[in-house]
Write a protein that holds these residues in place. Structure first.
Motif, PDB file in Angstrom:
ATOM      1  N   MET B  63       0.826  -1.208   0.000  1.00 29.09           N
ATOM      2  CA  MET B  63       0.000   0.000   0.000  1.00 29.09           C
ATOM      3  C   MET B  63       0.861   1.259   0.000  1.00 29.09           C
ATOM      4  O   MET B  63       0.525   2.247  -0.650  1.00 29.09           O
ATOM      5  N   ALA B  64       2.001   1.218   0.716  1.00 29.39           N
ATOM      6  CA  ALA B  64       2.870   2.391   0.769  1.00 29.39           C
ATOM      7  C   ALA B  64       3.402   2.710  -0.632  1.00 29.39           C
ATOM      8  O   ALA B  64       3.400   3.868  -1.057  1.00 29.39           O
ATOM      9  N   PHE B  65       3.815   1.687  -1.369  1.00 26.26           N
ATOM     10  CA  PHE B  65       4.270   1.896  -2.757  1.00 26.26           C
ATOM     11  C   PHE B  65       3.147   2.517  -3.583  1.00 26.26           C
ATOM     12  O   PHE B  65       3.355   3.450  -4.358  1.00 26.26           O
ATOM     13  N   CYS B  66       1.944   1.963  -3.408  1.00 20.45           N
ATOM     14  CA  CYS B  66       0.801   2.413  -4.193  1.00 20.45           C
ATOM     15  C   CYS B  66       0.507   3.892  -3.913  1.00 20.45           C
ATOM     16  O   CYS B  66       0.320   4.681  -4.835  1.00 20.45           O
ATOM     17  N   ILE B  67       0.489   4.241  -2.626  1.00 18.97           N
ATOM     18  CA  ILE B  67       0.165   5.627  -2.275  1.00 18.97           C
ATOM     19  C   ILE B  67       1.305   6.558  -2.675  1.00 18.97           C
ATOM     20  O   ILE B  67       1.080   7.683  -3.127  1.00 18.97           O
ATOM     21  N   SER B 108      -1.817 -11.186  -6.874  1.00 14.82           N
ATOM     22  CA  SER B 108      -1.007 -10.296  -7.707  1.00 14.82           C
ATOM     23  C   SER B 108      -1.735 -10.021  -9.019  1.00 14.82           C
ATOM     24  O   SER B 108      -1.745  -8.895  -9.528  1.00 14.82           O
ATOM     25  N   PHE B 109      -2.369 -11.067  -9.553  1.00 18.04           N
ATOM     26  CA  PHE B 109      -3.100 -10.896 -10.809  1.00 18.04           C
ATOM     27  C   PHE B 109      -4.282  -9.945 -10.617  1.00 18.04           C
ATOM     28  O   PHE B 109      -4.543  -9.089 -11.474  1.00 18.04           O
ATOM     29  N   LEU B 110      -4.993 -10.081  -9.498  1.00 19.70           N
ATOM     30  CA  LEU B 110      -6.117  -9.172  -9.247  1.00 19.70           C
ATOM     31  C   LEU B 110      -5.621  -7.726  -9.146  1.00 19.70           C
ATOM     32  O   LEU B 110      -6.276  -6.796  -9.630  1.00 19.70           O
ATOM     33  N   GLY B 111      -4.444  -7.552  -8.537  1.00 20.41           N
ATOM     34  CA  GLY B 111      -3.844  -6.226  -8.484  1.00 20.41           C
ATOM     35  C   GLY B 111      -3.537  -5.724  -9.891  1.00 20.41           C
ATOM     36  O   GLY B 111      -3.770  -4.555 -10.209  1.00 20.41           O
ATOM     37  N   PHE B 112      -3.050  -6.634 -10.739  1.00 23.12           N
ATOM     38  CA  PHE B 112      -2.769  -6.300 -12.140  1.00 23.12           C
ATOM     39  C   PHE B 112      -4.036  -5.822 -12.843  1.00 23.12           C
ATOM     40  O   PHE B 112      -4.030  -4.819 -13.567  1.00 23.12           O
ATOM     41  N   VAL B 113      -5.151  -6.523 -12.612  1.00 25.48           N
ATOM     42  CA  VAL B 113      -6.433  -6.126 -13.218  1.00 25.48           C
ATOM     43  C   VAL B 113      -6.814  -4.720 -12.767  1.00 25.48           C
ATOM     44  O   VAL B 113      -7.194  -3.867 -13.575  1.00 25.48           O
ATOM     45  N   ASN B 114      -6.701  -4.477 -11.456  1.00 22.90           N
ATOM     46  CA  ASN B 114      -6.959  -3.126 -10.944  1.00 22.90           C
ATOM     47  C   ASN B 114      -6.113  -2.103 -11.695  1.00 22.90           C
ATOM     48  O   ASN B 114      -6.608  -1.068 -12.144  1.00 22.90           O
ATOM     49  N   GLY B 115      -4.819  -2.402 -11.826  1.00 23.78           N
ATOM     50  CA  GLY B 115      -3.892  -1.487 -12.472  1.00 23.78           C
ATOM     51  C   GLY B 115      -4.261  -1.212 -13.923  1.00 23.78           C
ATOM     52  O   GLY B 115      -4.195  -0.070 -14.387  1.00 23.78           O
ATOM     53  N   ILE B 116      -4.682  -2.260 -14.637  1.00 22.64           N
ATOM     54  CA  ILE B 116      -5.070  -2.089 -16.046  1.00 22.64           C
ATOM     55  C   ILE B 116      -6.284  -1.168 -16.164  1.00 22.64           C
ATOM     56  O   ILE B 116      -6.307  -0.236 -16.973  1.00 22.64           O
ATOM     57  N   VAL B 211       4.992   5.712 -17.155  1.00 21.90           N
ATOM     58  CA  VAL B 211       4.171   5.957 -15.966  1.00 21.90           C
ATOM     59  C   VAL B 211       3.154   4.825 -15.758  1.00 21.90           C
ATOM     60  O   VAL B 211       2.992   4.320 -14.645  1.00 21.90           O
ATOM     61  N   ASP B 212       2.485   4.439 -16.838  1.00 20.18           N
ATOM     62  CA  ASP B 212       1.453   3.397 -16.704  1.00 20.18           C
ATOM     63  C   ASP B 212       2.045   2.096 -16.168  1.00 20.18           C
ATOM     64  O   ASP B 212       1.450   1.452 -15.304  1.00 20.18           O
ATOM     65  N   ARG B 213       3.207   1.754 -16.690  1.00 22.69           N
ATOM     66  CA  ARG B 213       3.832   0.502 -16.244  1.00 22.69           C
ATOM     67  C   ARG B 213       4.142   0.546 -14.750  1.00 22.69           C
ATOM     68  O   ARG B 213       3.942  -0.420 -14.021  1.00 22.69           O
ATOM     69  N   ILE B 214       4.656   1.702 -14.325  1.00 20.86           N
ATOM     70  CA  ILE B 214       4.982   1.849 -12.898  1.00 20.86           C
ATOM     71  C   ILE B 214       3.712   1.704 -12.060  1.00 20.86           C
ATOM     72  O   ILE B 214       3.681   1.022 -11.040  1.00 20.86           O
ATOM     73  N   LYS B 215       2.632   2.346 -12.553  1.00 17.12           N
ATOM     74  CA  LYS B 215       1.385   2.294 -11.782  1.00 17.12           C
ATOM     75  C   LYS B 215       0.827   0.875 -11.726  1.00 17.12           C
ATOM     76  O   LYS B 215       0.376   0.415 -10.670  1.00 17.12           O
ATOM     77  N   ILE B 216       0.855   0.199 -12.864  1.00 17.30           N
ATOM     78  CA  ILE B 216       0.386  -1.195 -12.857  1.00 17.30           C
ATOM     79  C   ILE B 216       1.241  -2.009 -11.899  1.00 17.30           C
ATOM     80  O   ILE B 216       0.734  -2.809 -11.104  1.00 17.30           O
ATOM     81  N   ALA B 217       2.548  -1.746 -11.927  1.00 19.21           N
ATOM     82  CA  ALA B 217       3.455  -2.504 -11.061  1.00 19.21           C
ATOM     83  C   ALA B 217       3.120  -2.308  -9.582  1.00 19.21           C
ATOM     84  O   ALA B 217       3.159  -3.261  -8.800  1.00 19.21           O
ATOM     85  N   VAL B 218       2.771  -1.076  -9.188  1.00 18.88           N
ATOM     86  CA  VAL B 218       2.489  -0.885  -7.765  1.00 18.88           C
ATOM     87  C   VAL B 218       1.194  -1.600  -7.370  1.00 18.88           C
ATOM     88  O   VAL B 218       1.084  -2.116  -6.254  1.00 18.88           O
ATOM     89  N   PHE B 219       0.220  -1.677  -8.287  1.00 14.64           N
ATOM     90  CA  PHE B 219      -0.998  -2.424  -7.949  1.00 14.64           C
ATOM     91  C   PHE B 219      -0.718  -3.926  -7.850  1.00 14.64           C
ATOM     92  O   PHE B 219      -1.298  -4.614  -7.011  1.00 14.64           O
ATOM     93  N   VAL B 220       0.179  -4.397  -8.698  1.00 18.14           N
ATOM     94  CA  VAL B 220       0.582  -5.805  -8.578  1.00 18.14           C
ATOM     95  C   VAL B 220       1.253  -6.028  -7.217  1.00 18.14           C
ATOM     96  O   VAL B 220       1.024  -7.039  -6.547  1.00 18.14           O
ATOM     97  N   MET B 221       2.063  -5.054  -6.811  1.00 20.52           N
ATOM     98  CA  MET B 221       2.712  -5.179  -5.500  1.00 20.52           C
ATOM     99  C   MET B 221       1.691  -5.223  -4.372  1.00 20.52           C
ATOM    100  O   MET B 221       1.808  -6.006  -3.429  1.00 20.52           O
ATOM    101  N   VAL B 222       0.666  -4.360  -4.459  1.00 26.46           N
ATOM    102  CA  VAL B 222      -0.393  -4.382  -3.452  1.00 26.46           C
ATOM    103  C   VAL B 222      -0.971  -5.794  -3.385  1.00 26.46           C
ATOM    104  O   VAL B 222      -1.080  -6.388  -2.313  1.00 26.46           O
ATOM    105  N   GLY B 223      -1.305  -6.337  -4.561  1.00 27.63           N
ATOM    106  CA  GLY B 223      -1.879  -7.678  -4.601  1.00 27.63           C
ATOM    107  C   GLY B 223      -0.943  -8.718  -4.012  1.00 27.63           C
ATOM    108  O   GLY B 223      -1.365  -9.560  -3.218  1.00 27.63           O
ATOM    109  N   PHE B 224       0.325  -8.615  -4.350  1.00 29.68           N
ATOM    110  CA  PHE B 224       1.316  -9.579  -3.867  1.00 29.68           C
ATOM    111  C   PHE B 224       1.345  -9.632  -2.340  1.00 29.68           C
ATOM    112  O   PHE B 224       1.243 -10.700  -1.732  1.00 29.68           O
ATOM    113  N   PHE B 225       1.425  -8.462  -1.725  1.00 26.40           N
ATOM    114  CA  PHE B 225       1.524  -8.431  -0.258  1.00 26.40           C
ATOM    115  C   PHE B 225       0.190  -8.799   0.403  1.00 26.40           C
ATOM    116  O   PHE B 225       0.171  -9.398   1.474  1.00 26.40           O
ATOM    117  N   VAL B 226      -0.918  -8.422  -0.247  1.00 28.84           N
ATOM    118  CA  VAL B 226      -2.216  -8.827   0.290  1.00 28.84           C
ATOM    119  C   VAL B 226      -2.339 -10.357   0.252  1.00 28.84           C
ATOM    120  O   VAL B 226      -2.877 -10.968   1.178  1.00 28.84           O
TER     121      VAL B 226
END
Lengths: 367, 324
Positions: B63-67, B108-116, B211-226
């Motif tokens: 979440m910290a990465f995402c925010i 992580s995949f669900l985070g990816f979907v969010n990011g997309i 920018v988009d790639r970075i943003k998608i990546a942070v949502f994947v990270m959120v998913g990973f840690f969740v």
């Protein structure tokens, strides 16, 4: 210039914060021995205020506690689902009164409907070294490992209502099956006056996860079928509240227009269902389950035909009785299910029941 | 000259809050409760605090990465429930170890979907993740028919209850996640890009960052840690309940990140701060429980601490001459 001021403010607040903390440490260090006293006050005082008349406390059916046996330092921990609902307030009141009657210390923790906090609270109680634990769990499936911890530490655990998992000593829970049967019998009694009525009932059930509460529906169904009725429509009330009850009853009425009665396995849902019947101008008996204030008011208003009253106070009280038996009398309990009584509330006995509730719990039956 | 010195002093003090303010608060809370309650200062209790703080803290890394990247995710609680029941239901088929990995992969995949959705369809993160909050939770109900999935697998249960040298495994996991997150944030280009995107997405774009790639990546990270948290928490309870797992979790995680000094607007942030904040919140809750403080007052205290900390933080950035 404005920034210099800000800087000063920050510095001052830091220094004063530091002082506050330092003084609180110093203060505490000096009175460390006596500190127990004010804590007790914090626990006891607000509770005493709520109780309207703490003098006369009718102890339900087991007043003969041998005073010589009661060890002073026994502490009972109680973890409750939430203190938001009347039902759980009454369970808590029962546990607290019983602890007081047996001369136990009492610690209460509120799960706030959060399963993680529930587990955390049970672990904290174990860490505090309480002698016994009573739980009304928000998620009975999730207490297993925490109960195991407690038992490993030699602490007996009893669940007051809802259900259990793991090696608890006992579960005290309303006789749900009997309650459902009572509902069917009562509806049959009322219908006896109208000989050529239809023989169809509706059933507003609970979602499958409520293993114990669903026994209400089973009891109702079995008794109704035994008496010659058919359950023409059965639906799960979703969401489980008054609105859900209203919607579900509408669906039941359109699926089975000939029903003469419906049983809803929970309180607010039944009131919602009764309102749906009223709104549709139908003549269908609705019986609920719980004995919540909303239901009793609805019976008073003639909207709800009856309800099955659970006795949460007694469930809470009984959980401590069992713990007393285990701790003091050395009784053996392992995963035993103990049925708590239920009662049929009708317009005829409503006043007596309300008086009884107020007498035992000190809380009005209609609040 | 004087003006300049005053300014540099200001900046110094302001910068120190991040590294000193939160530790000070944590130490204060711990000392306070240690005096007030003899139980609080036992080793058993400290471990208990750490264990329950880790449930929040692990997800707080993502979440910290995402925010910091200027985004937001309130679907984490529901995501936790969905991947928890999915993963737990796979255990009998594929075994504990594979099920844990699958759980983390799915989240992580669900985070990816969010990011997309957020970057490609340009739906604001708040709306996307709000919608996903309902979707994930409902899918969890649908998949399980609202029946809890019990976990009876040693490996999975170890994730929440196991101990290494007397220390609970979730605590070790928490430390590993923070060390990993810290290295990623401070020692890799990715970390710098995240901060750059959060500070000024336009400028980042112009300087050649995807920018988009970075943003998608942070949502994947959120998913990973969740995903990790989901395994740990369900293991702790021995069950994955579709309705109760992760209920209200998103706000606990966001509270920890914000209390930890990460700006909701993105850019600056602190992983260590988030860890400390999770420990402060855990200690407060545990201490107040031991003192038998009513649960309603507990929430008043938690809310006040959050507002107080953010107010200080705001002041701090004003002093450093940055927009908060």
């Amino acid at each position: 210039m404005g920034k210099t001021k800000l800087l000063k403010i920050v510095l001052v607040s830091f220094v004063s914060l530091a002082f506050v903390f330092t003084f609180s440490f110093v203060g505490c260090a000096q009175v460390e021995e006596v500190i127990e006293e004010p804590i007790e006050d914090i626990i006891e005082d607000p509770i005493e205020d709520i109780i309207e008349d703490p003098e006369e406390e009718p102890v339900p059916d087991e007043p003969d506690v041998e005073p010589m046996e009661v060890p002073e330092e026994i502490t009972i921990g109680f973890s409750v689902w939430t203190m938001e609902f009347t039902f759980f307030q009454r369970v808590e009141r029962g546990v607290r009164d019983a602890a007081e009657d047996y001369g136990f210390e009492y610690i209460m923790m509120d799960q706030q409907s959060d399963a993680t906090k529930m587990v955390e609270d049970i672990n904290t109680l174990v860490g505090m070294g309480v002698d016994a634990i009573s739980i009304t769990p928000v998620d009975p499936g999730a207490i297993g490992p925490a109960v195991q911890n407690a038992r490993d530490a030699g602490i007996p655990v009893v669940c007051a209502d809802i259900g259990f998992s793991g090696p608890v000593n006992a579960l005290i829970i309303s006789d749900n099956y009997l309650g459902g049967q009572l509902a069917a019998e009562y509806m049959h009694e009322l219908l006896a006056d109208a000989p050529d009525h239809s023989w169809e009932f509706g059933l507003g059930n609970l979602s499958p996860e409520w293993t114990y509460a669903r026994q209400r529906g089973e009891g109702f169904r079995d008794k109704a079928e035994e008496l010659g009725y058919e359950i023409a429509s059965e639906l799960i009330v979703d969401p489980p509240d008054a609105e859900g009850g209203f919607d579900t009853m509408q669906q039941i009425m359109s699926a089975a227009p000939d029903i003469v009665g419906a049983f809803f396995c929970s309180g607010r849902e039944a009131v919602g269902a009764a309102r749906a019947v009223e709104a549709a101008g139908e003549d269908i008996l609705v019986v609920g389950y719980n004995g919540d204030p909303e239901e009793l008011l609805a019976i008073q208003d003639g909207i709800l035909a009856a309800t099955i009253l659970q006795l949460p106070y007694e469930i809470g009280y009984q959980s401590v009785e069992i713990l007393y038996e285990i701790l003091v009398e050395g009784a053996e309990y392992e995963q035993e299910e103990i049925g708590a009584p239920v009662e049929l509330v009708t317009p005829e006995n409503l006043d007596d029941i309300a008086a009884m509730i107020e007498e035992t719990t000190g809380i009005s039956a209609f609040e | 000259m004087v003006e300049l010195q005053a300014r540099s002093l200001r900046v110094k003090i302001a910068q120190q809050w991040g590294s000193l303010g939160l530790p000070f608060l944590l130490v204060a809370v711990v000392i306070l409760f240690s005096f007030l309650s003899p139980v609080f200062r036992t080793q058993f209790n400290f471990l208990s605090i750490l264990r329950f703080a880790s449930f929040i803290a692990i997800s707080a890394v993502g979440m910290a990465f995402c925010i910091m990247a200027g985004e937001f995710d309130i679907s984490v609680g529901s995501m936790m429930a969905l991947v928890g029941v999915l993963g737990a239901s796979f255990v009998p088929v594929i075994g504990g170890f594979a099920a844990v990995l699958t759980t983390i992969a799915i989240s992580s995949f669900l985070g990816f979907v969010n990011g997309i959705f957020i970057t490609k369809l340009k739906i604001p993160a708040f709306i996307t993740t709000l919608g996903m909050m309902f979707v994930f939770r409902s899918l969890a109900y649908i998949y399980t028919d609202n029946v809890s999935v019990y976990i009876d697998n040693d490996f999975w249960l170890y994730m929440g209850n196991g101990r290494v040298l007397g220390i609970h495994f979730p605590i070790i996991l928490m430390v590993l996640c923070f060390v990993g997150g810290y290295l990623m944030l401070r020692k890799t280009p990715f970390g710098r890009y995240v901060v750059a995107v959060g500070t000024n997405a336009k400028a980042a774009e112009l300087s050649g960052i995807h920018v988009d790639r970075i943003k998608i990546a942070v949502f994947v990270m959120v998913g990973f840690f969740v995903g990790i948290s989901s395994v740990v928490i369900s293991a702790n309870m021995g069950v994955a309940n579709p309705g109760l797992l992760g209920q209200g979790y998103e706000f606990q995680v966001i509270t920890a990140v914000v209390l930890g000094g990460t700006l909701l607007g993105g850019g600056n942030g602190s992983l260590g701060g988030a860890l400390l904040a999770a420990l402060i919140l855990g200690s407060l809750r545990n201490g107040m429980n031991l003192m038998q403080v009513s649960s309603y007052w507990q929430q008043v205290v938690t809310g006040s601490v959050l507002i107080f900390a953010v107010a200080i933080n705001r002041l701090r950035y004003t002093l450093m001459g940055q927009e908060a």
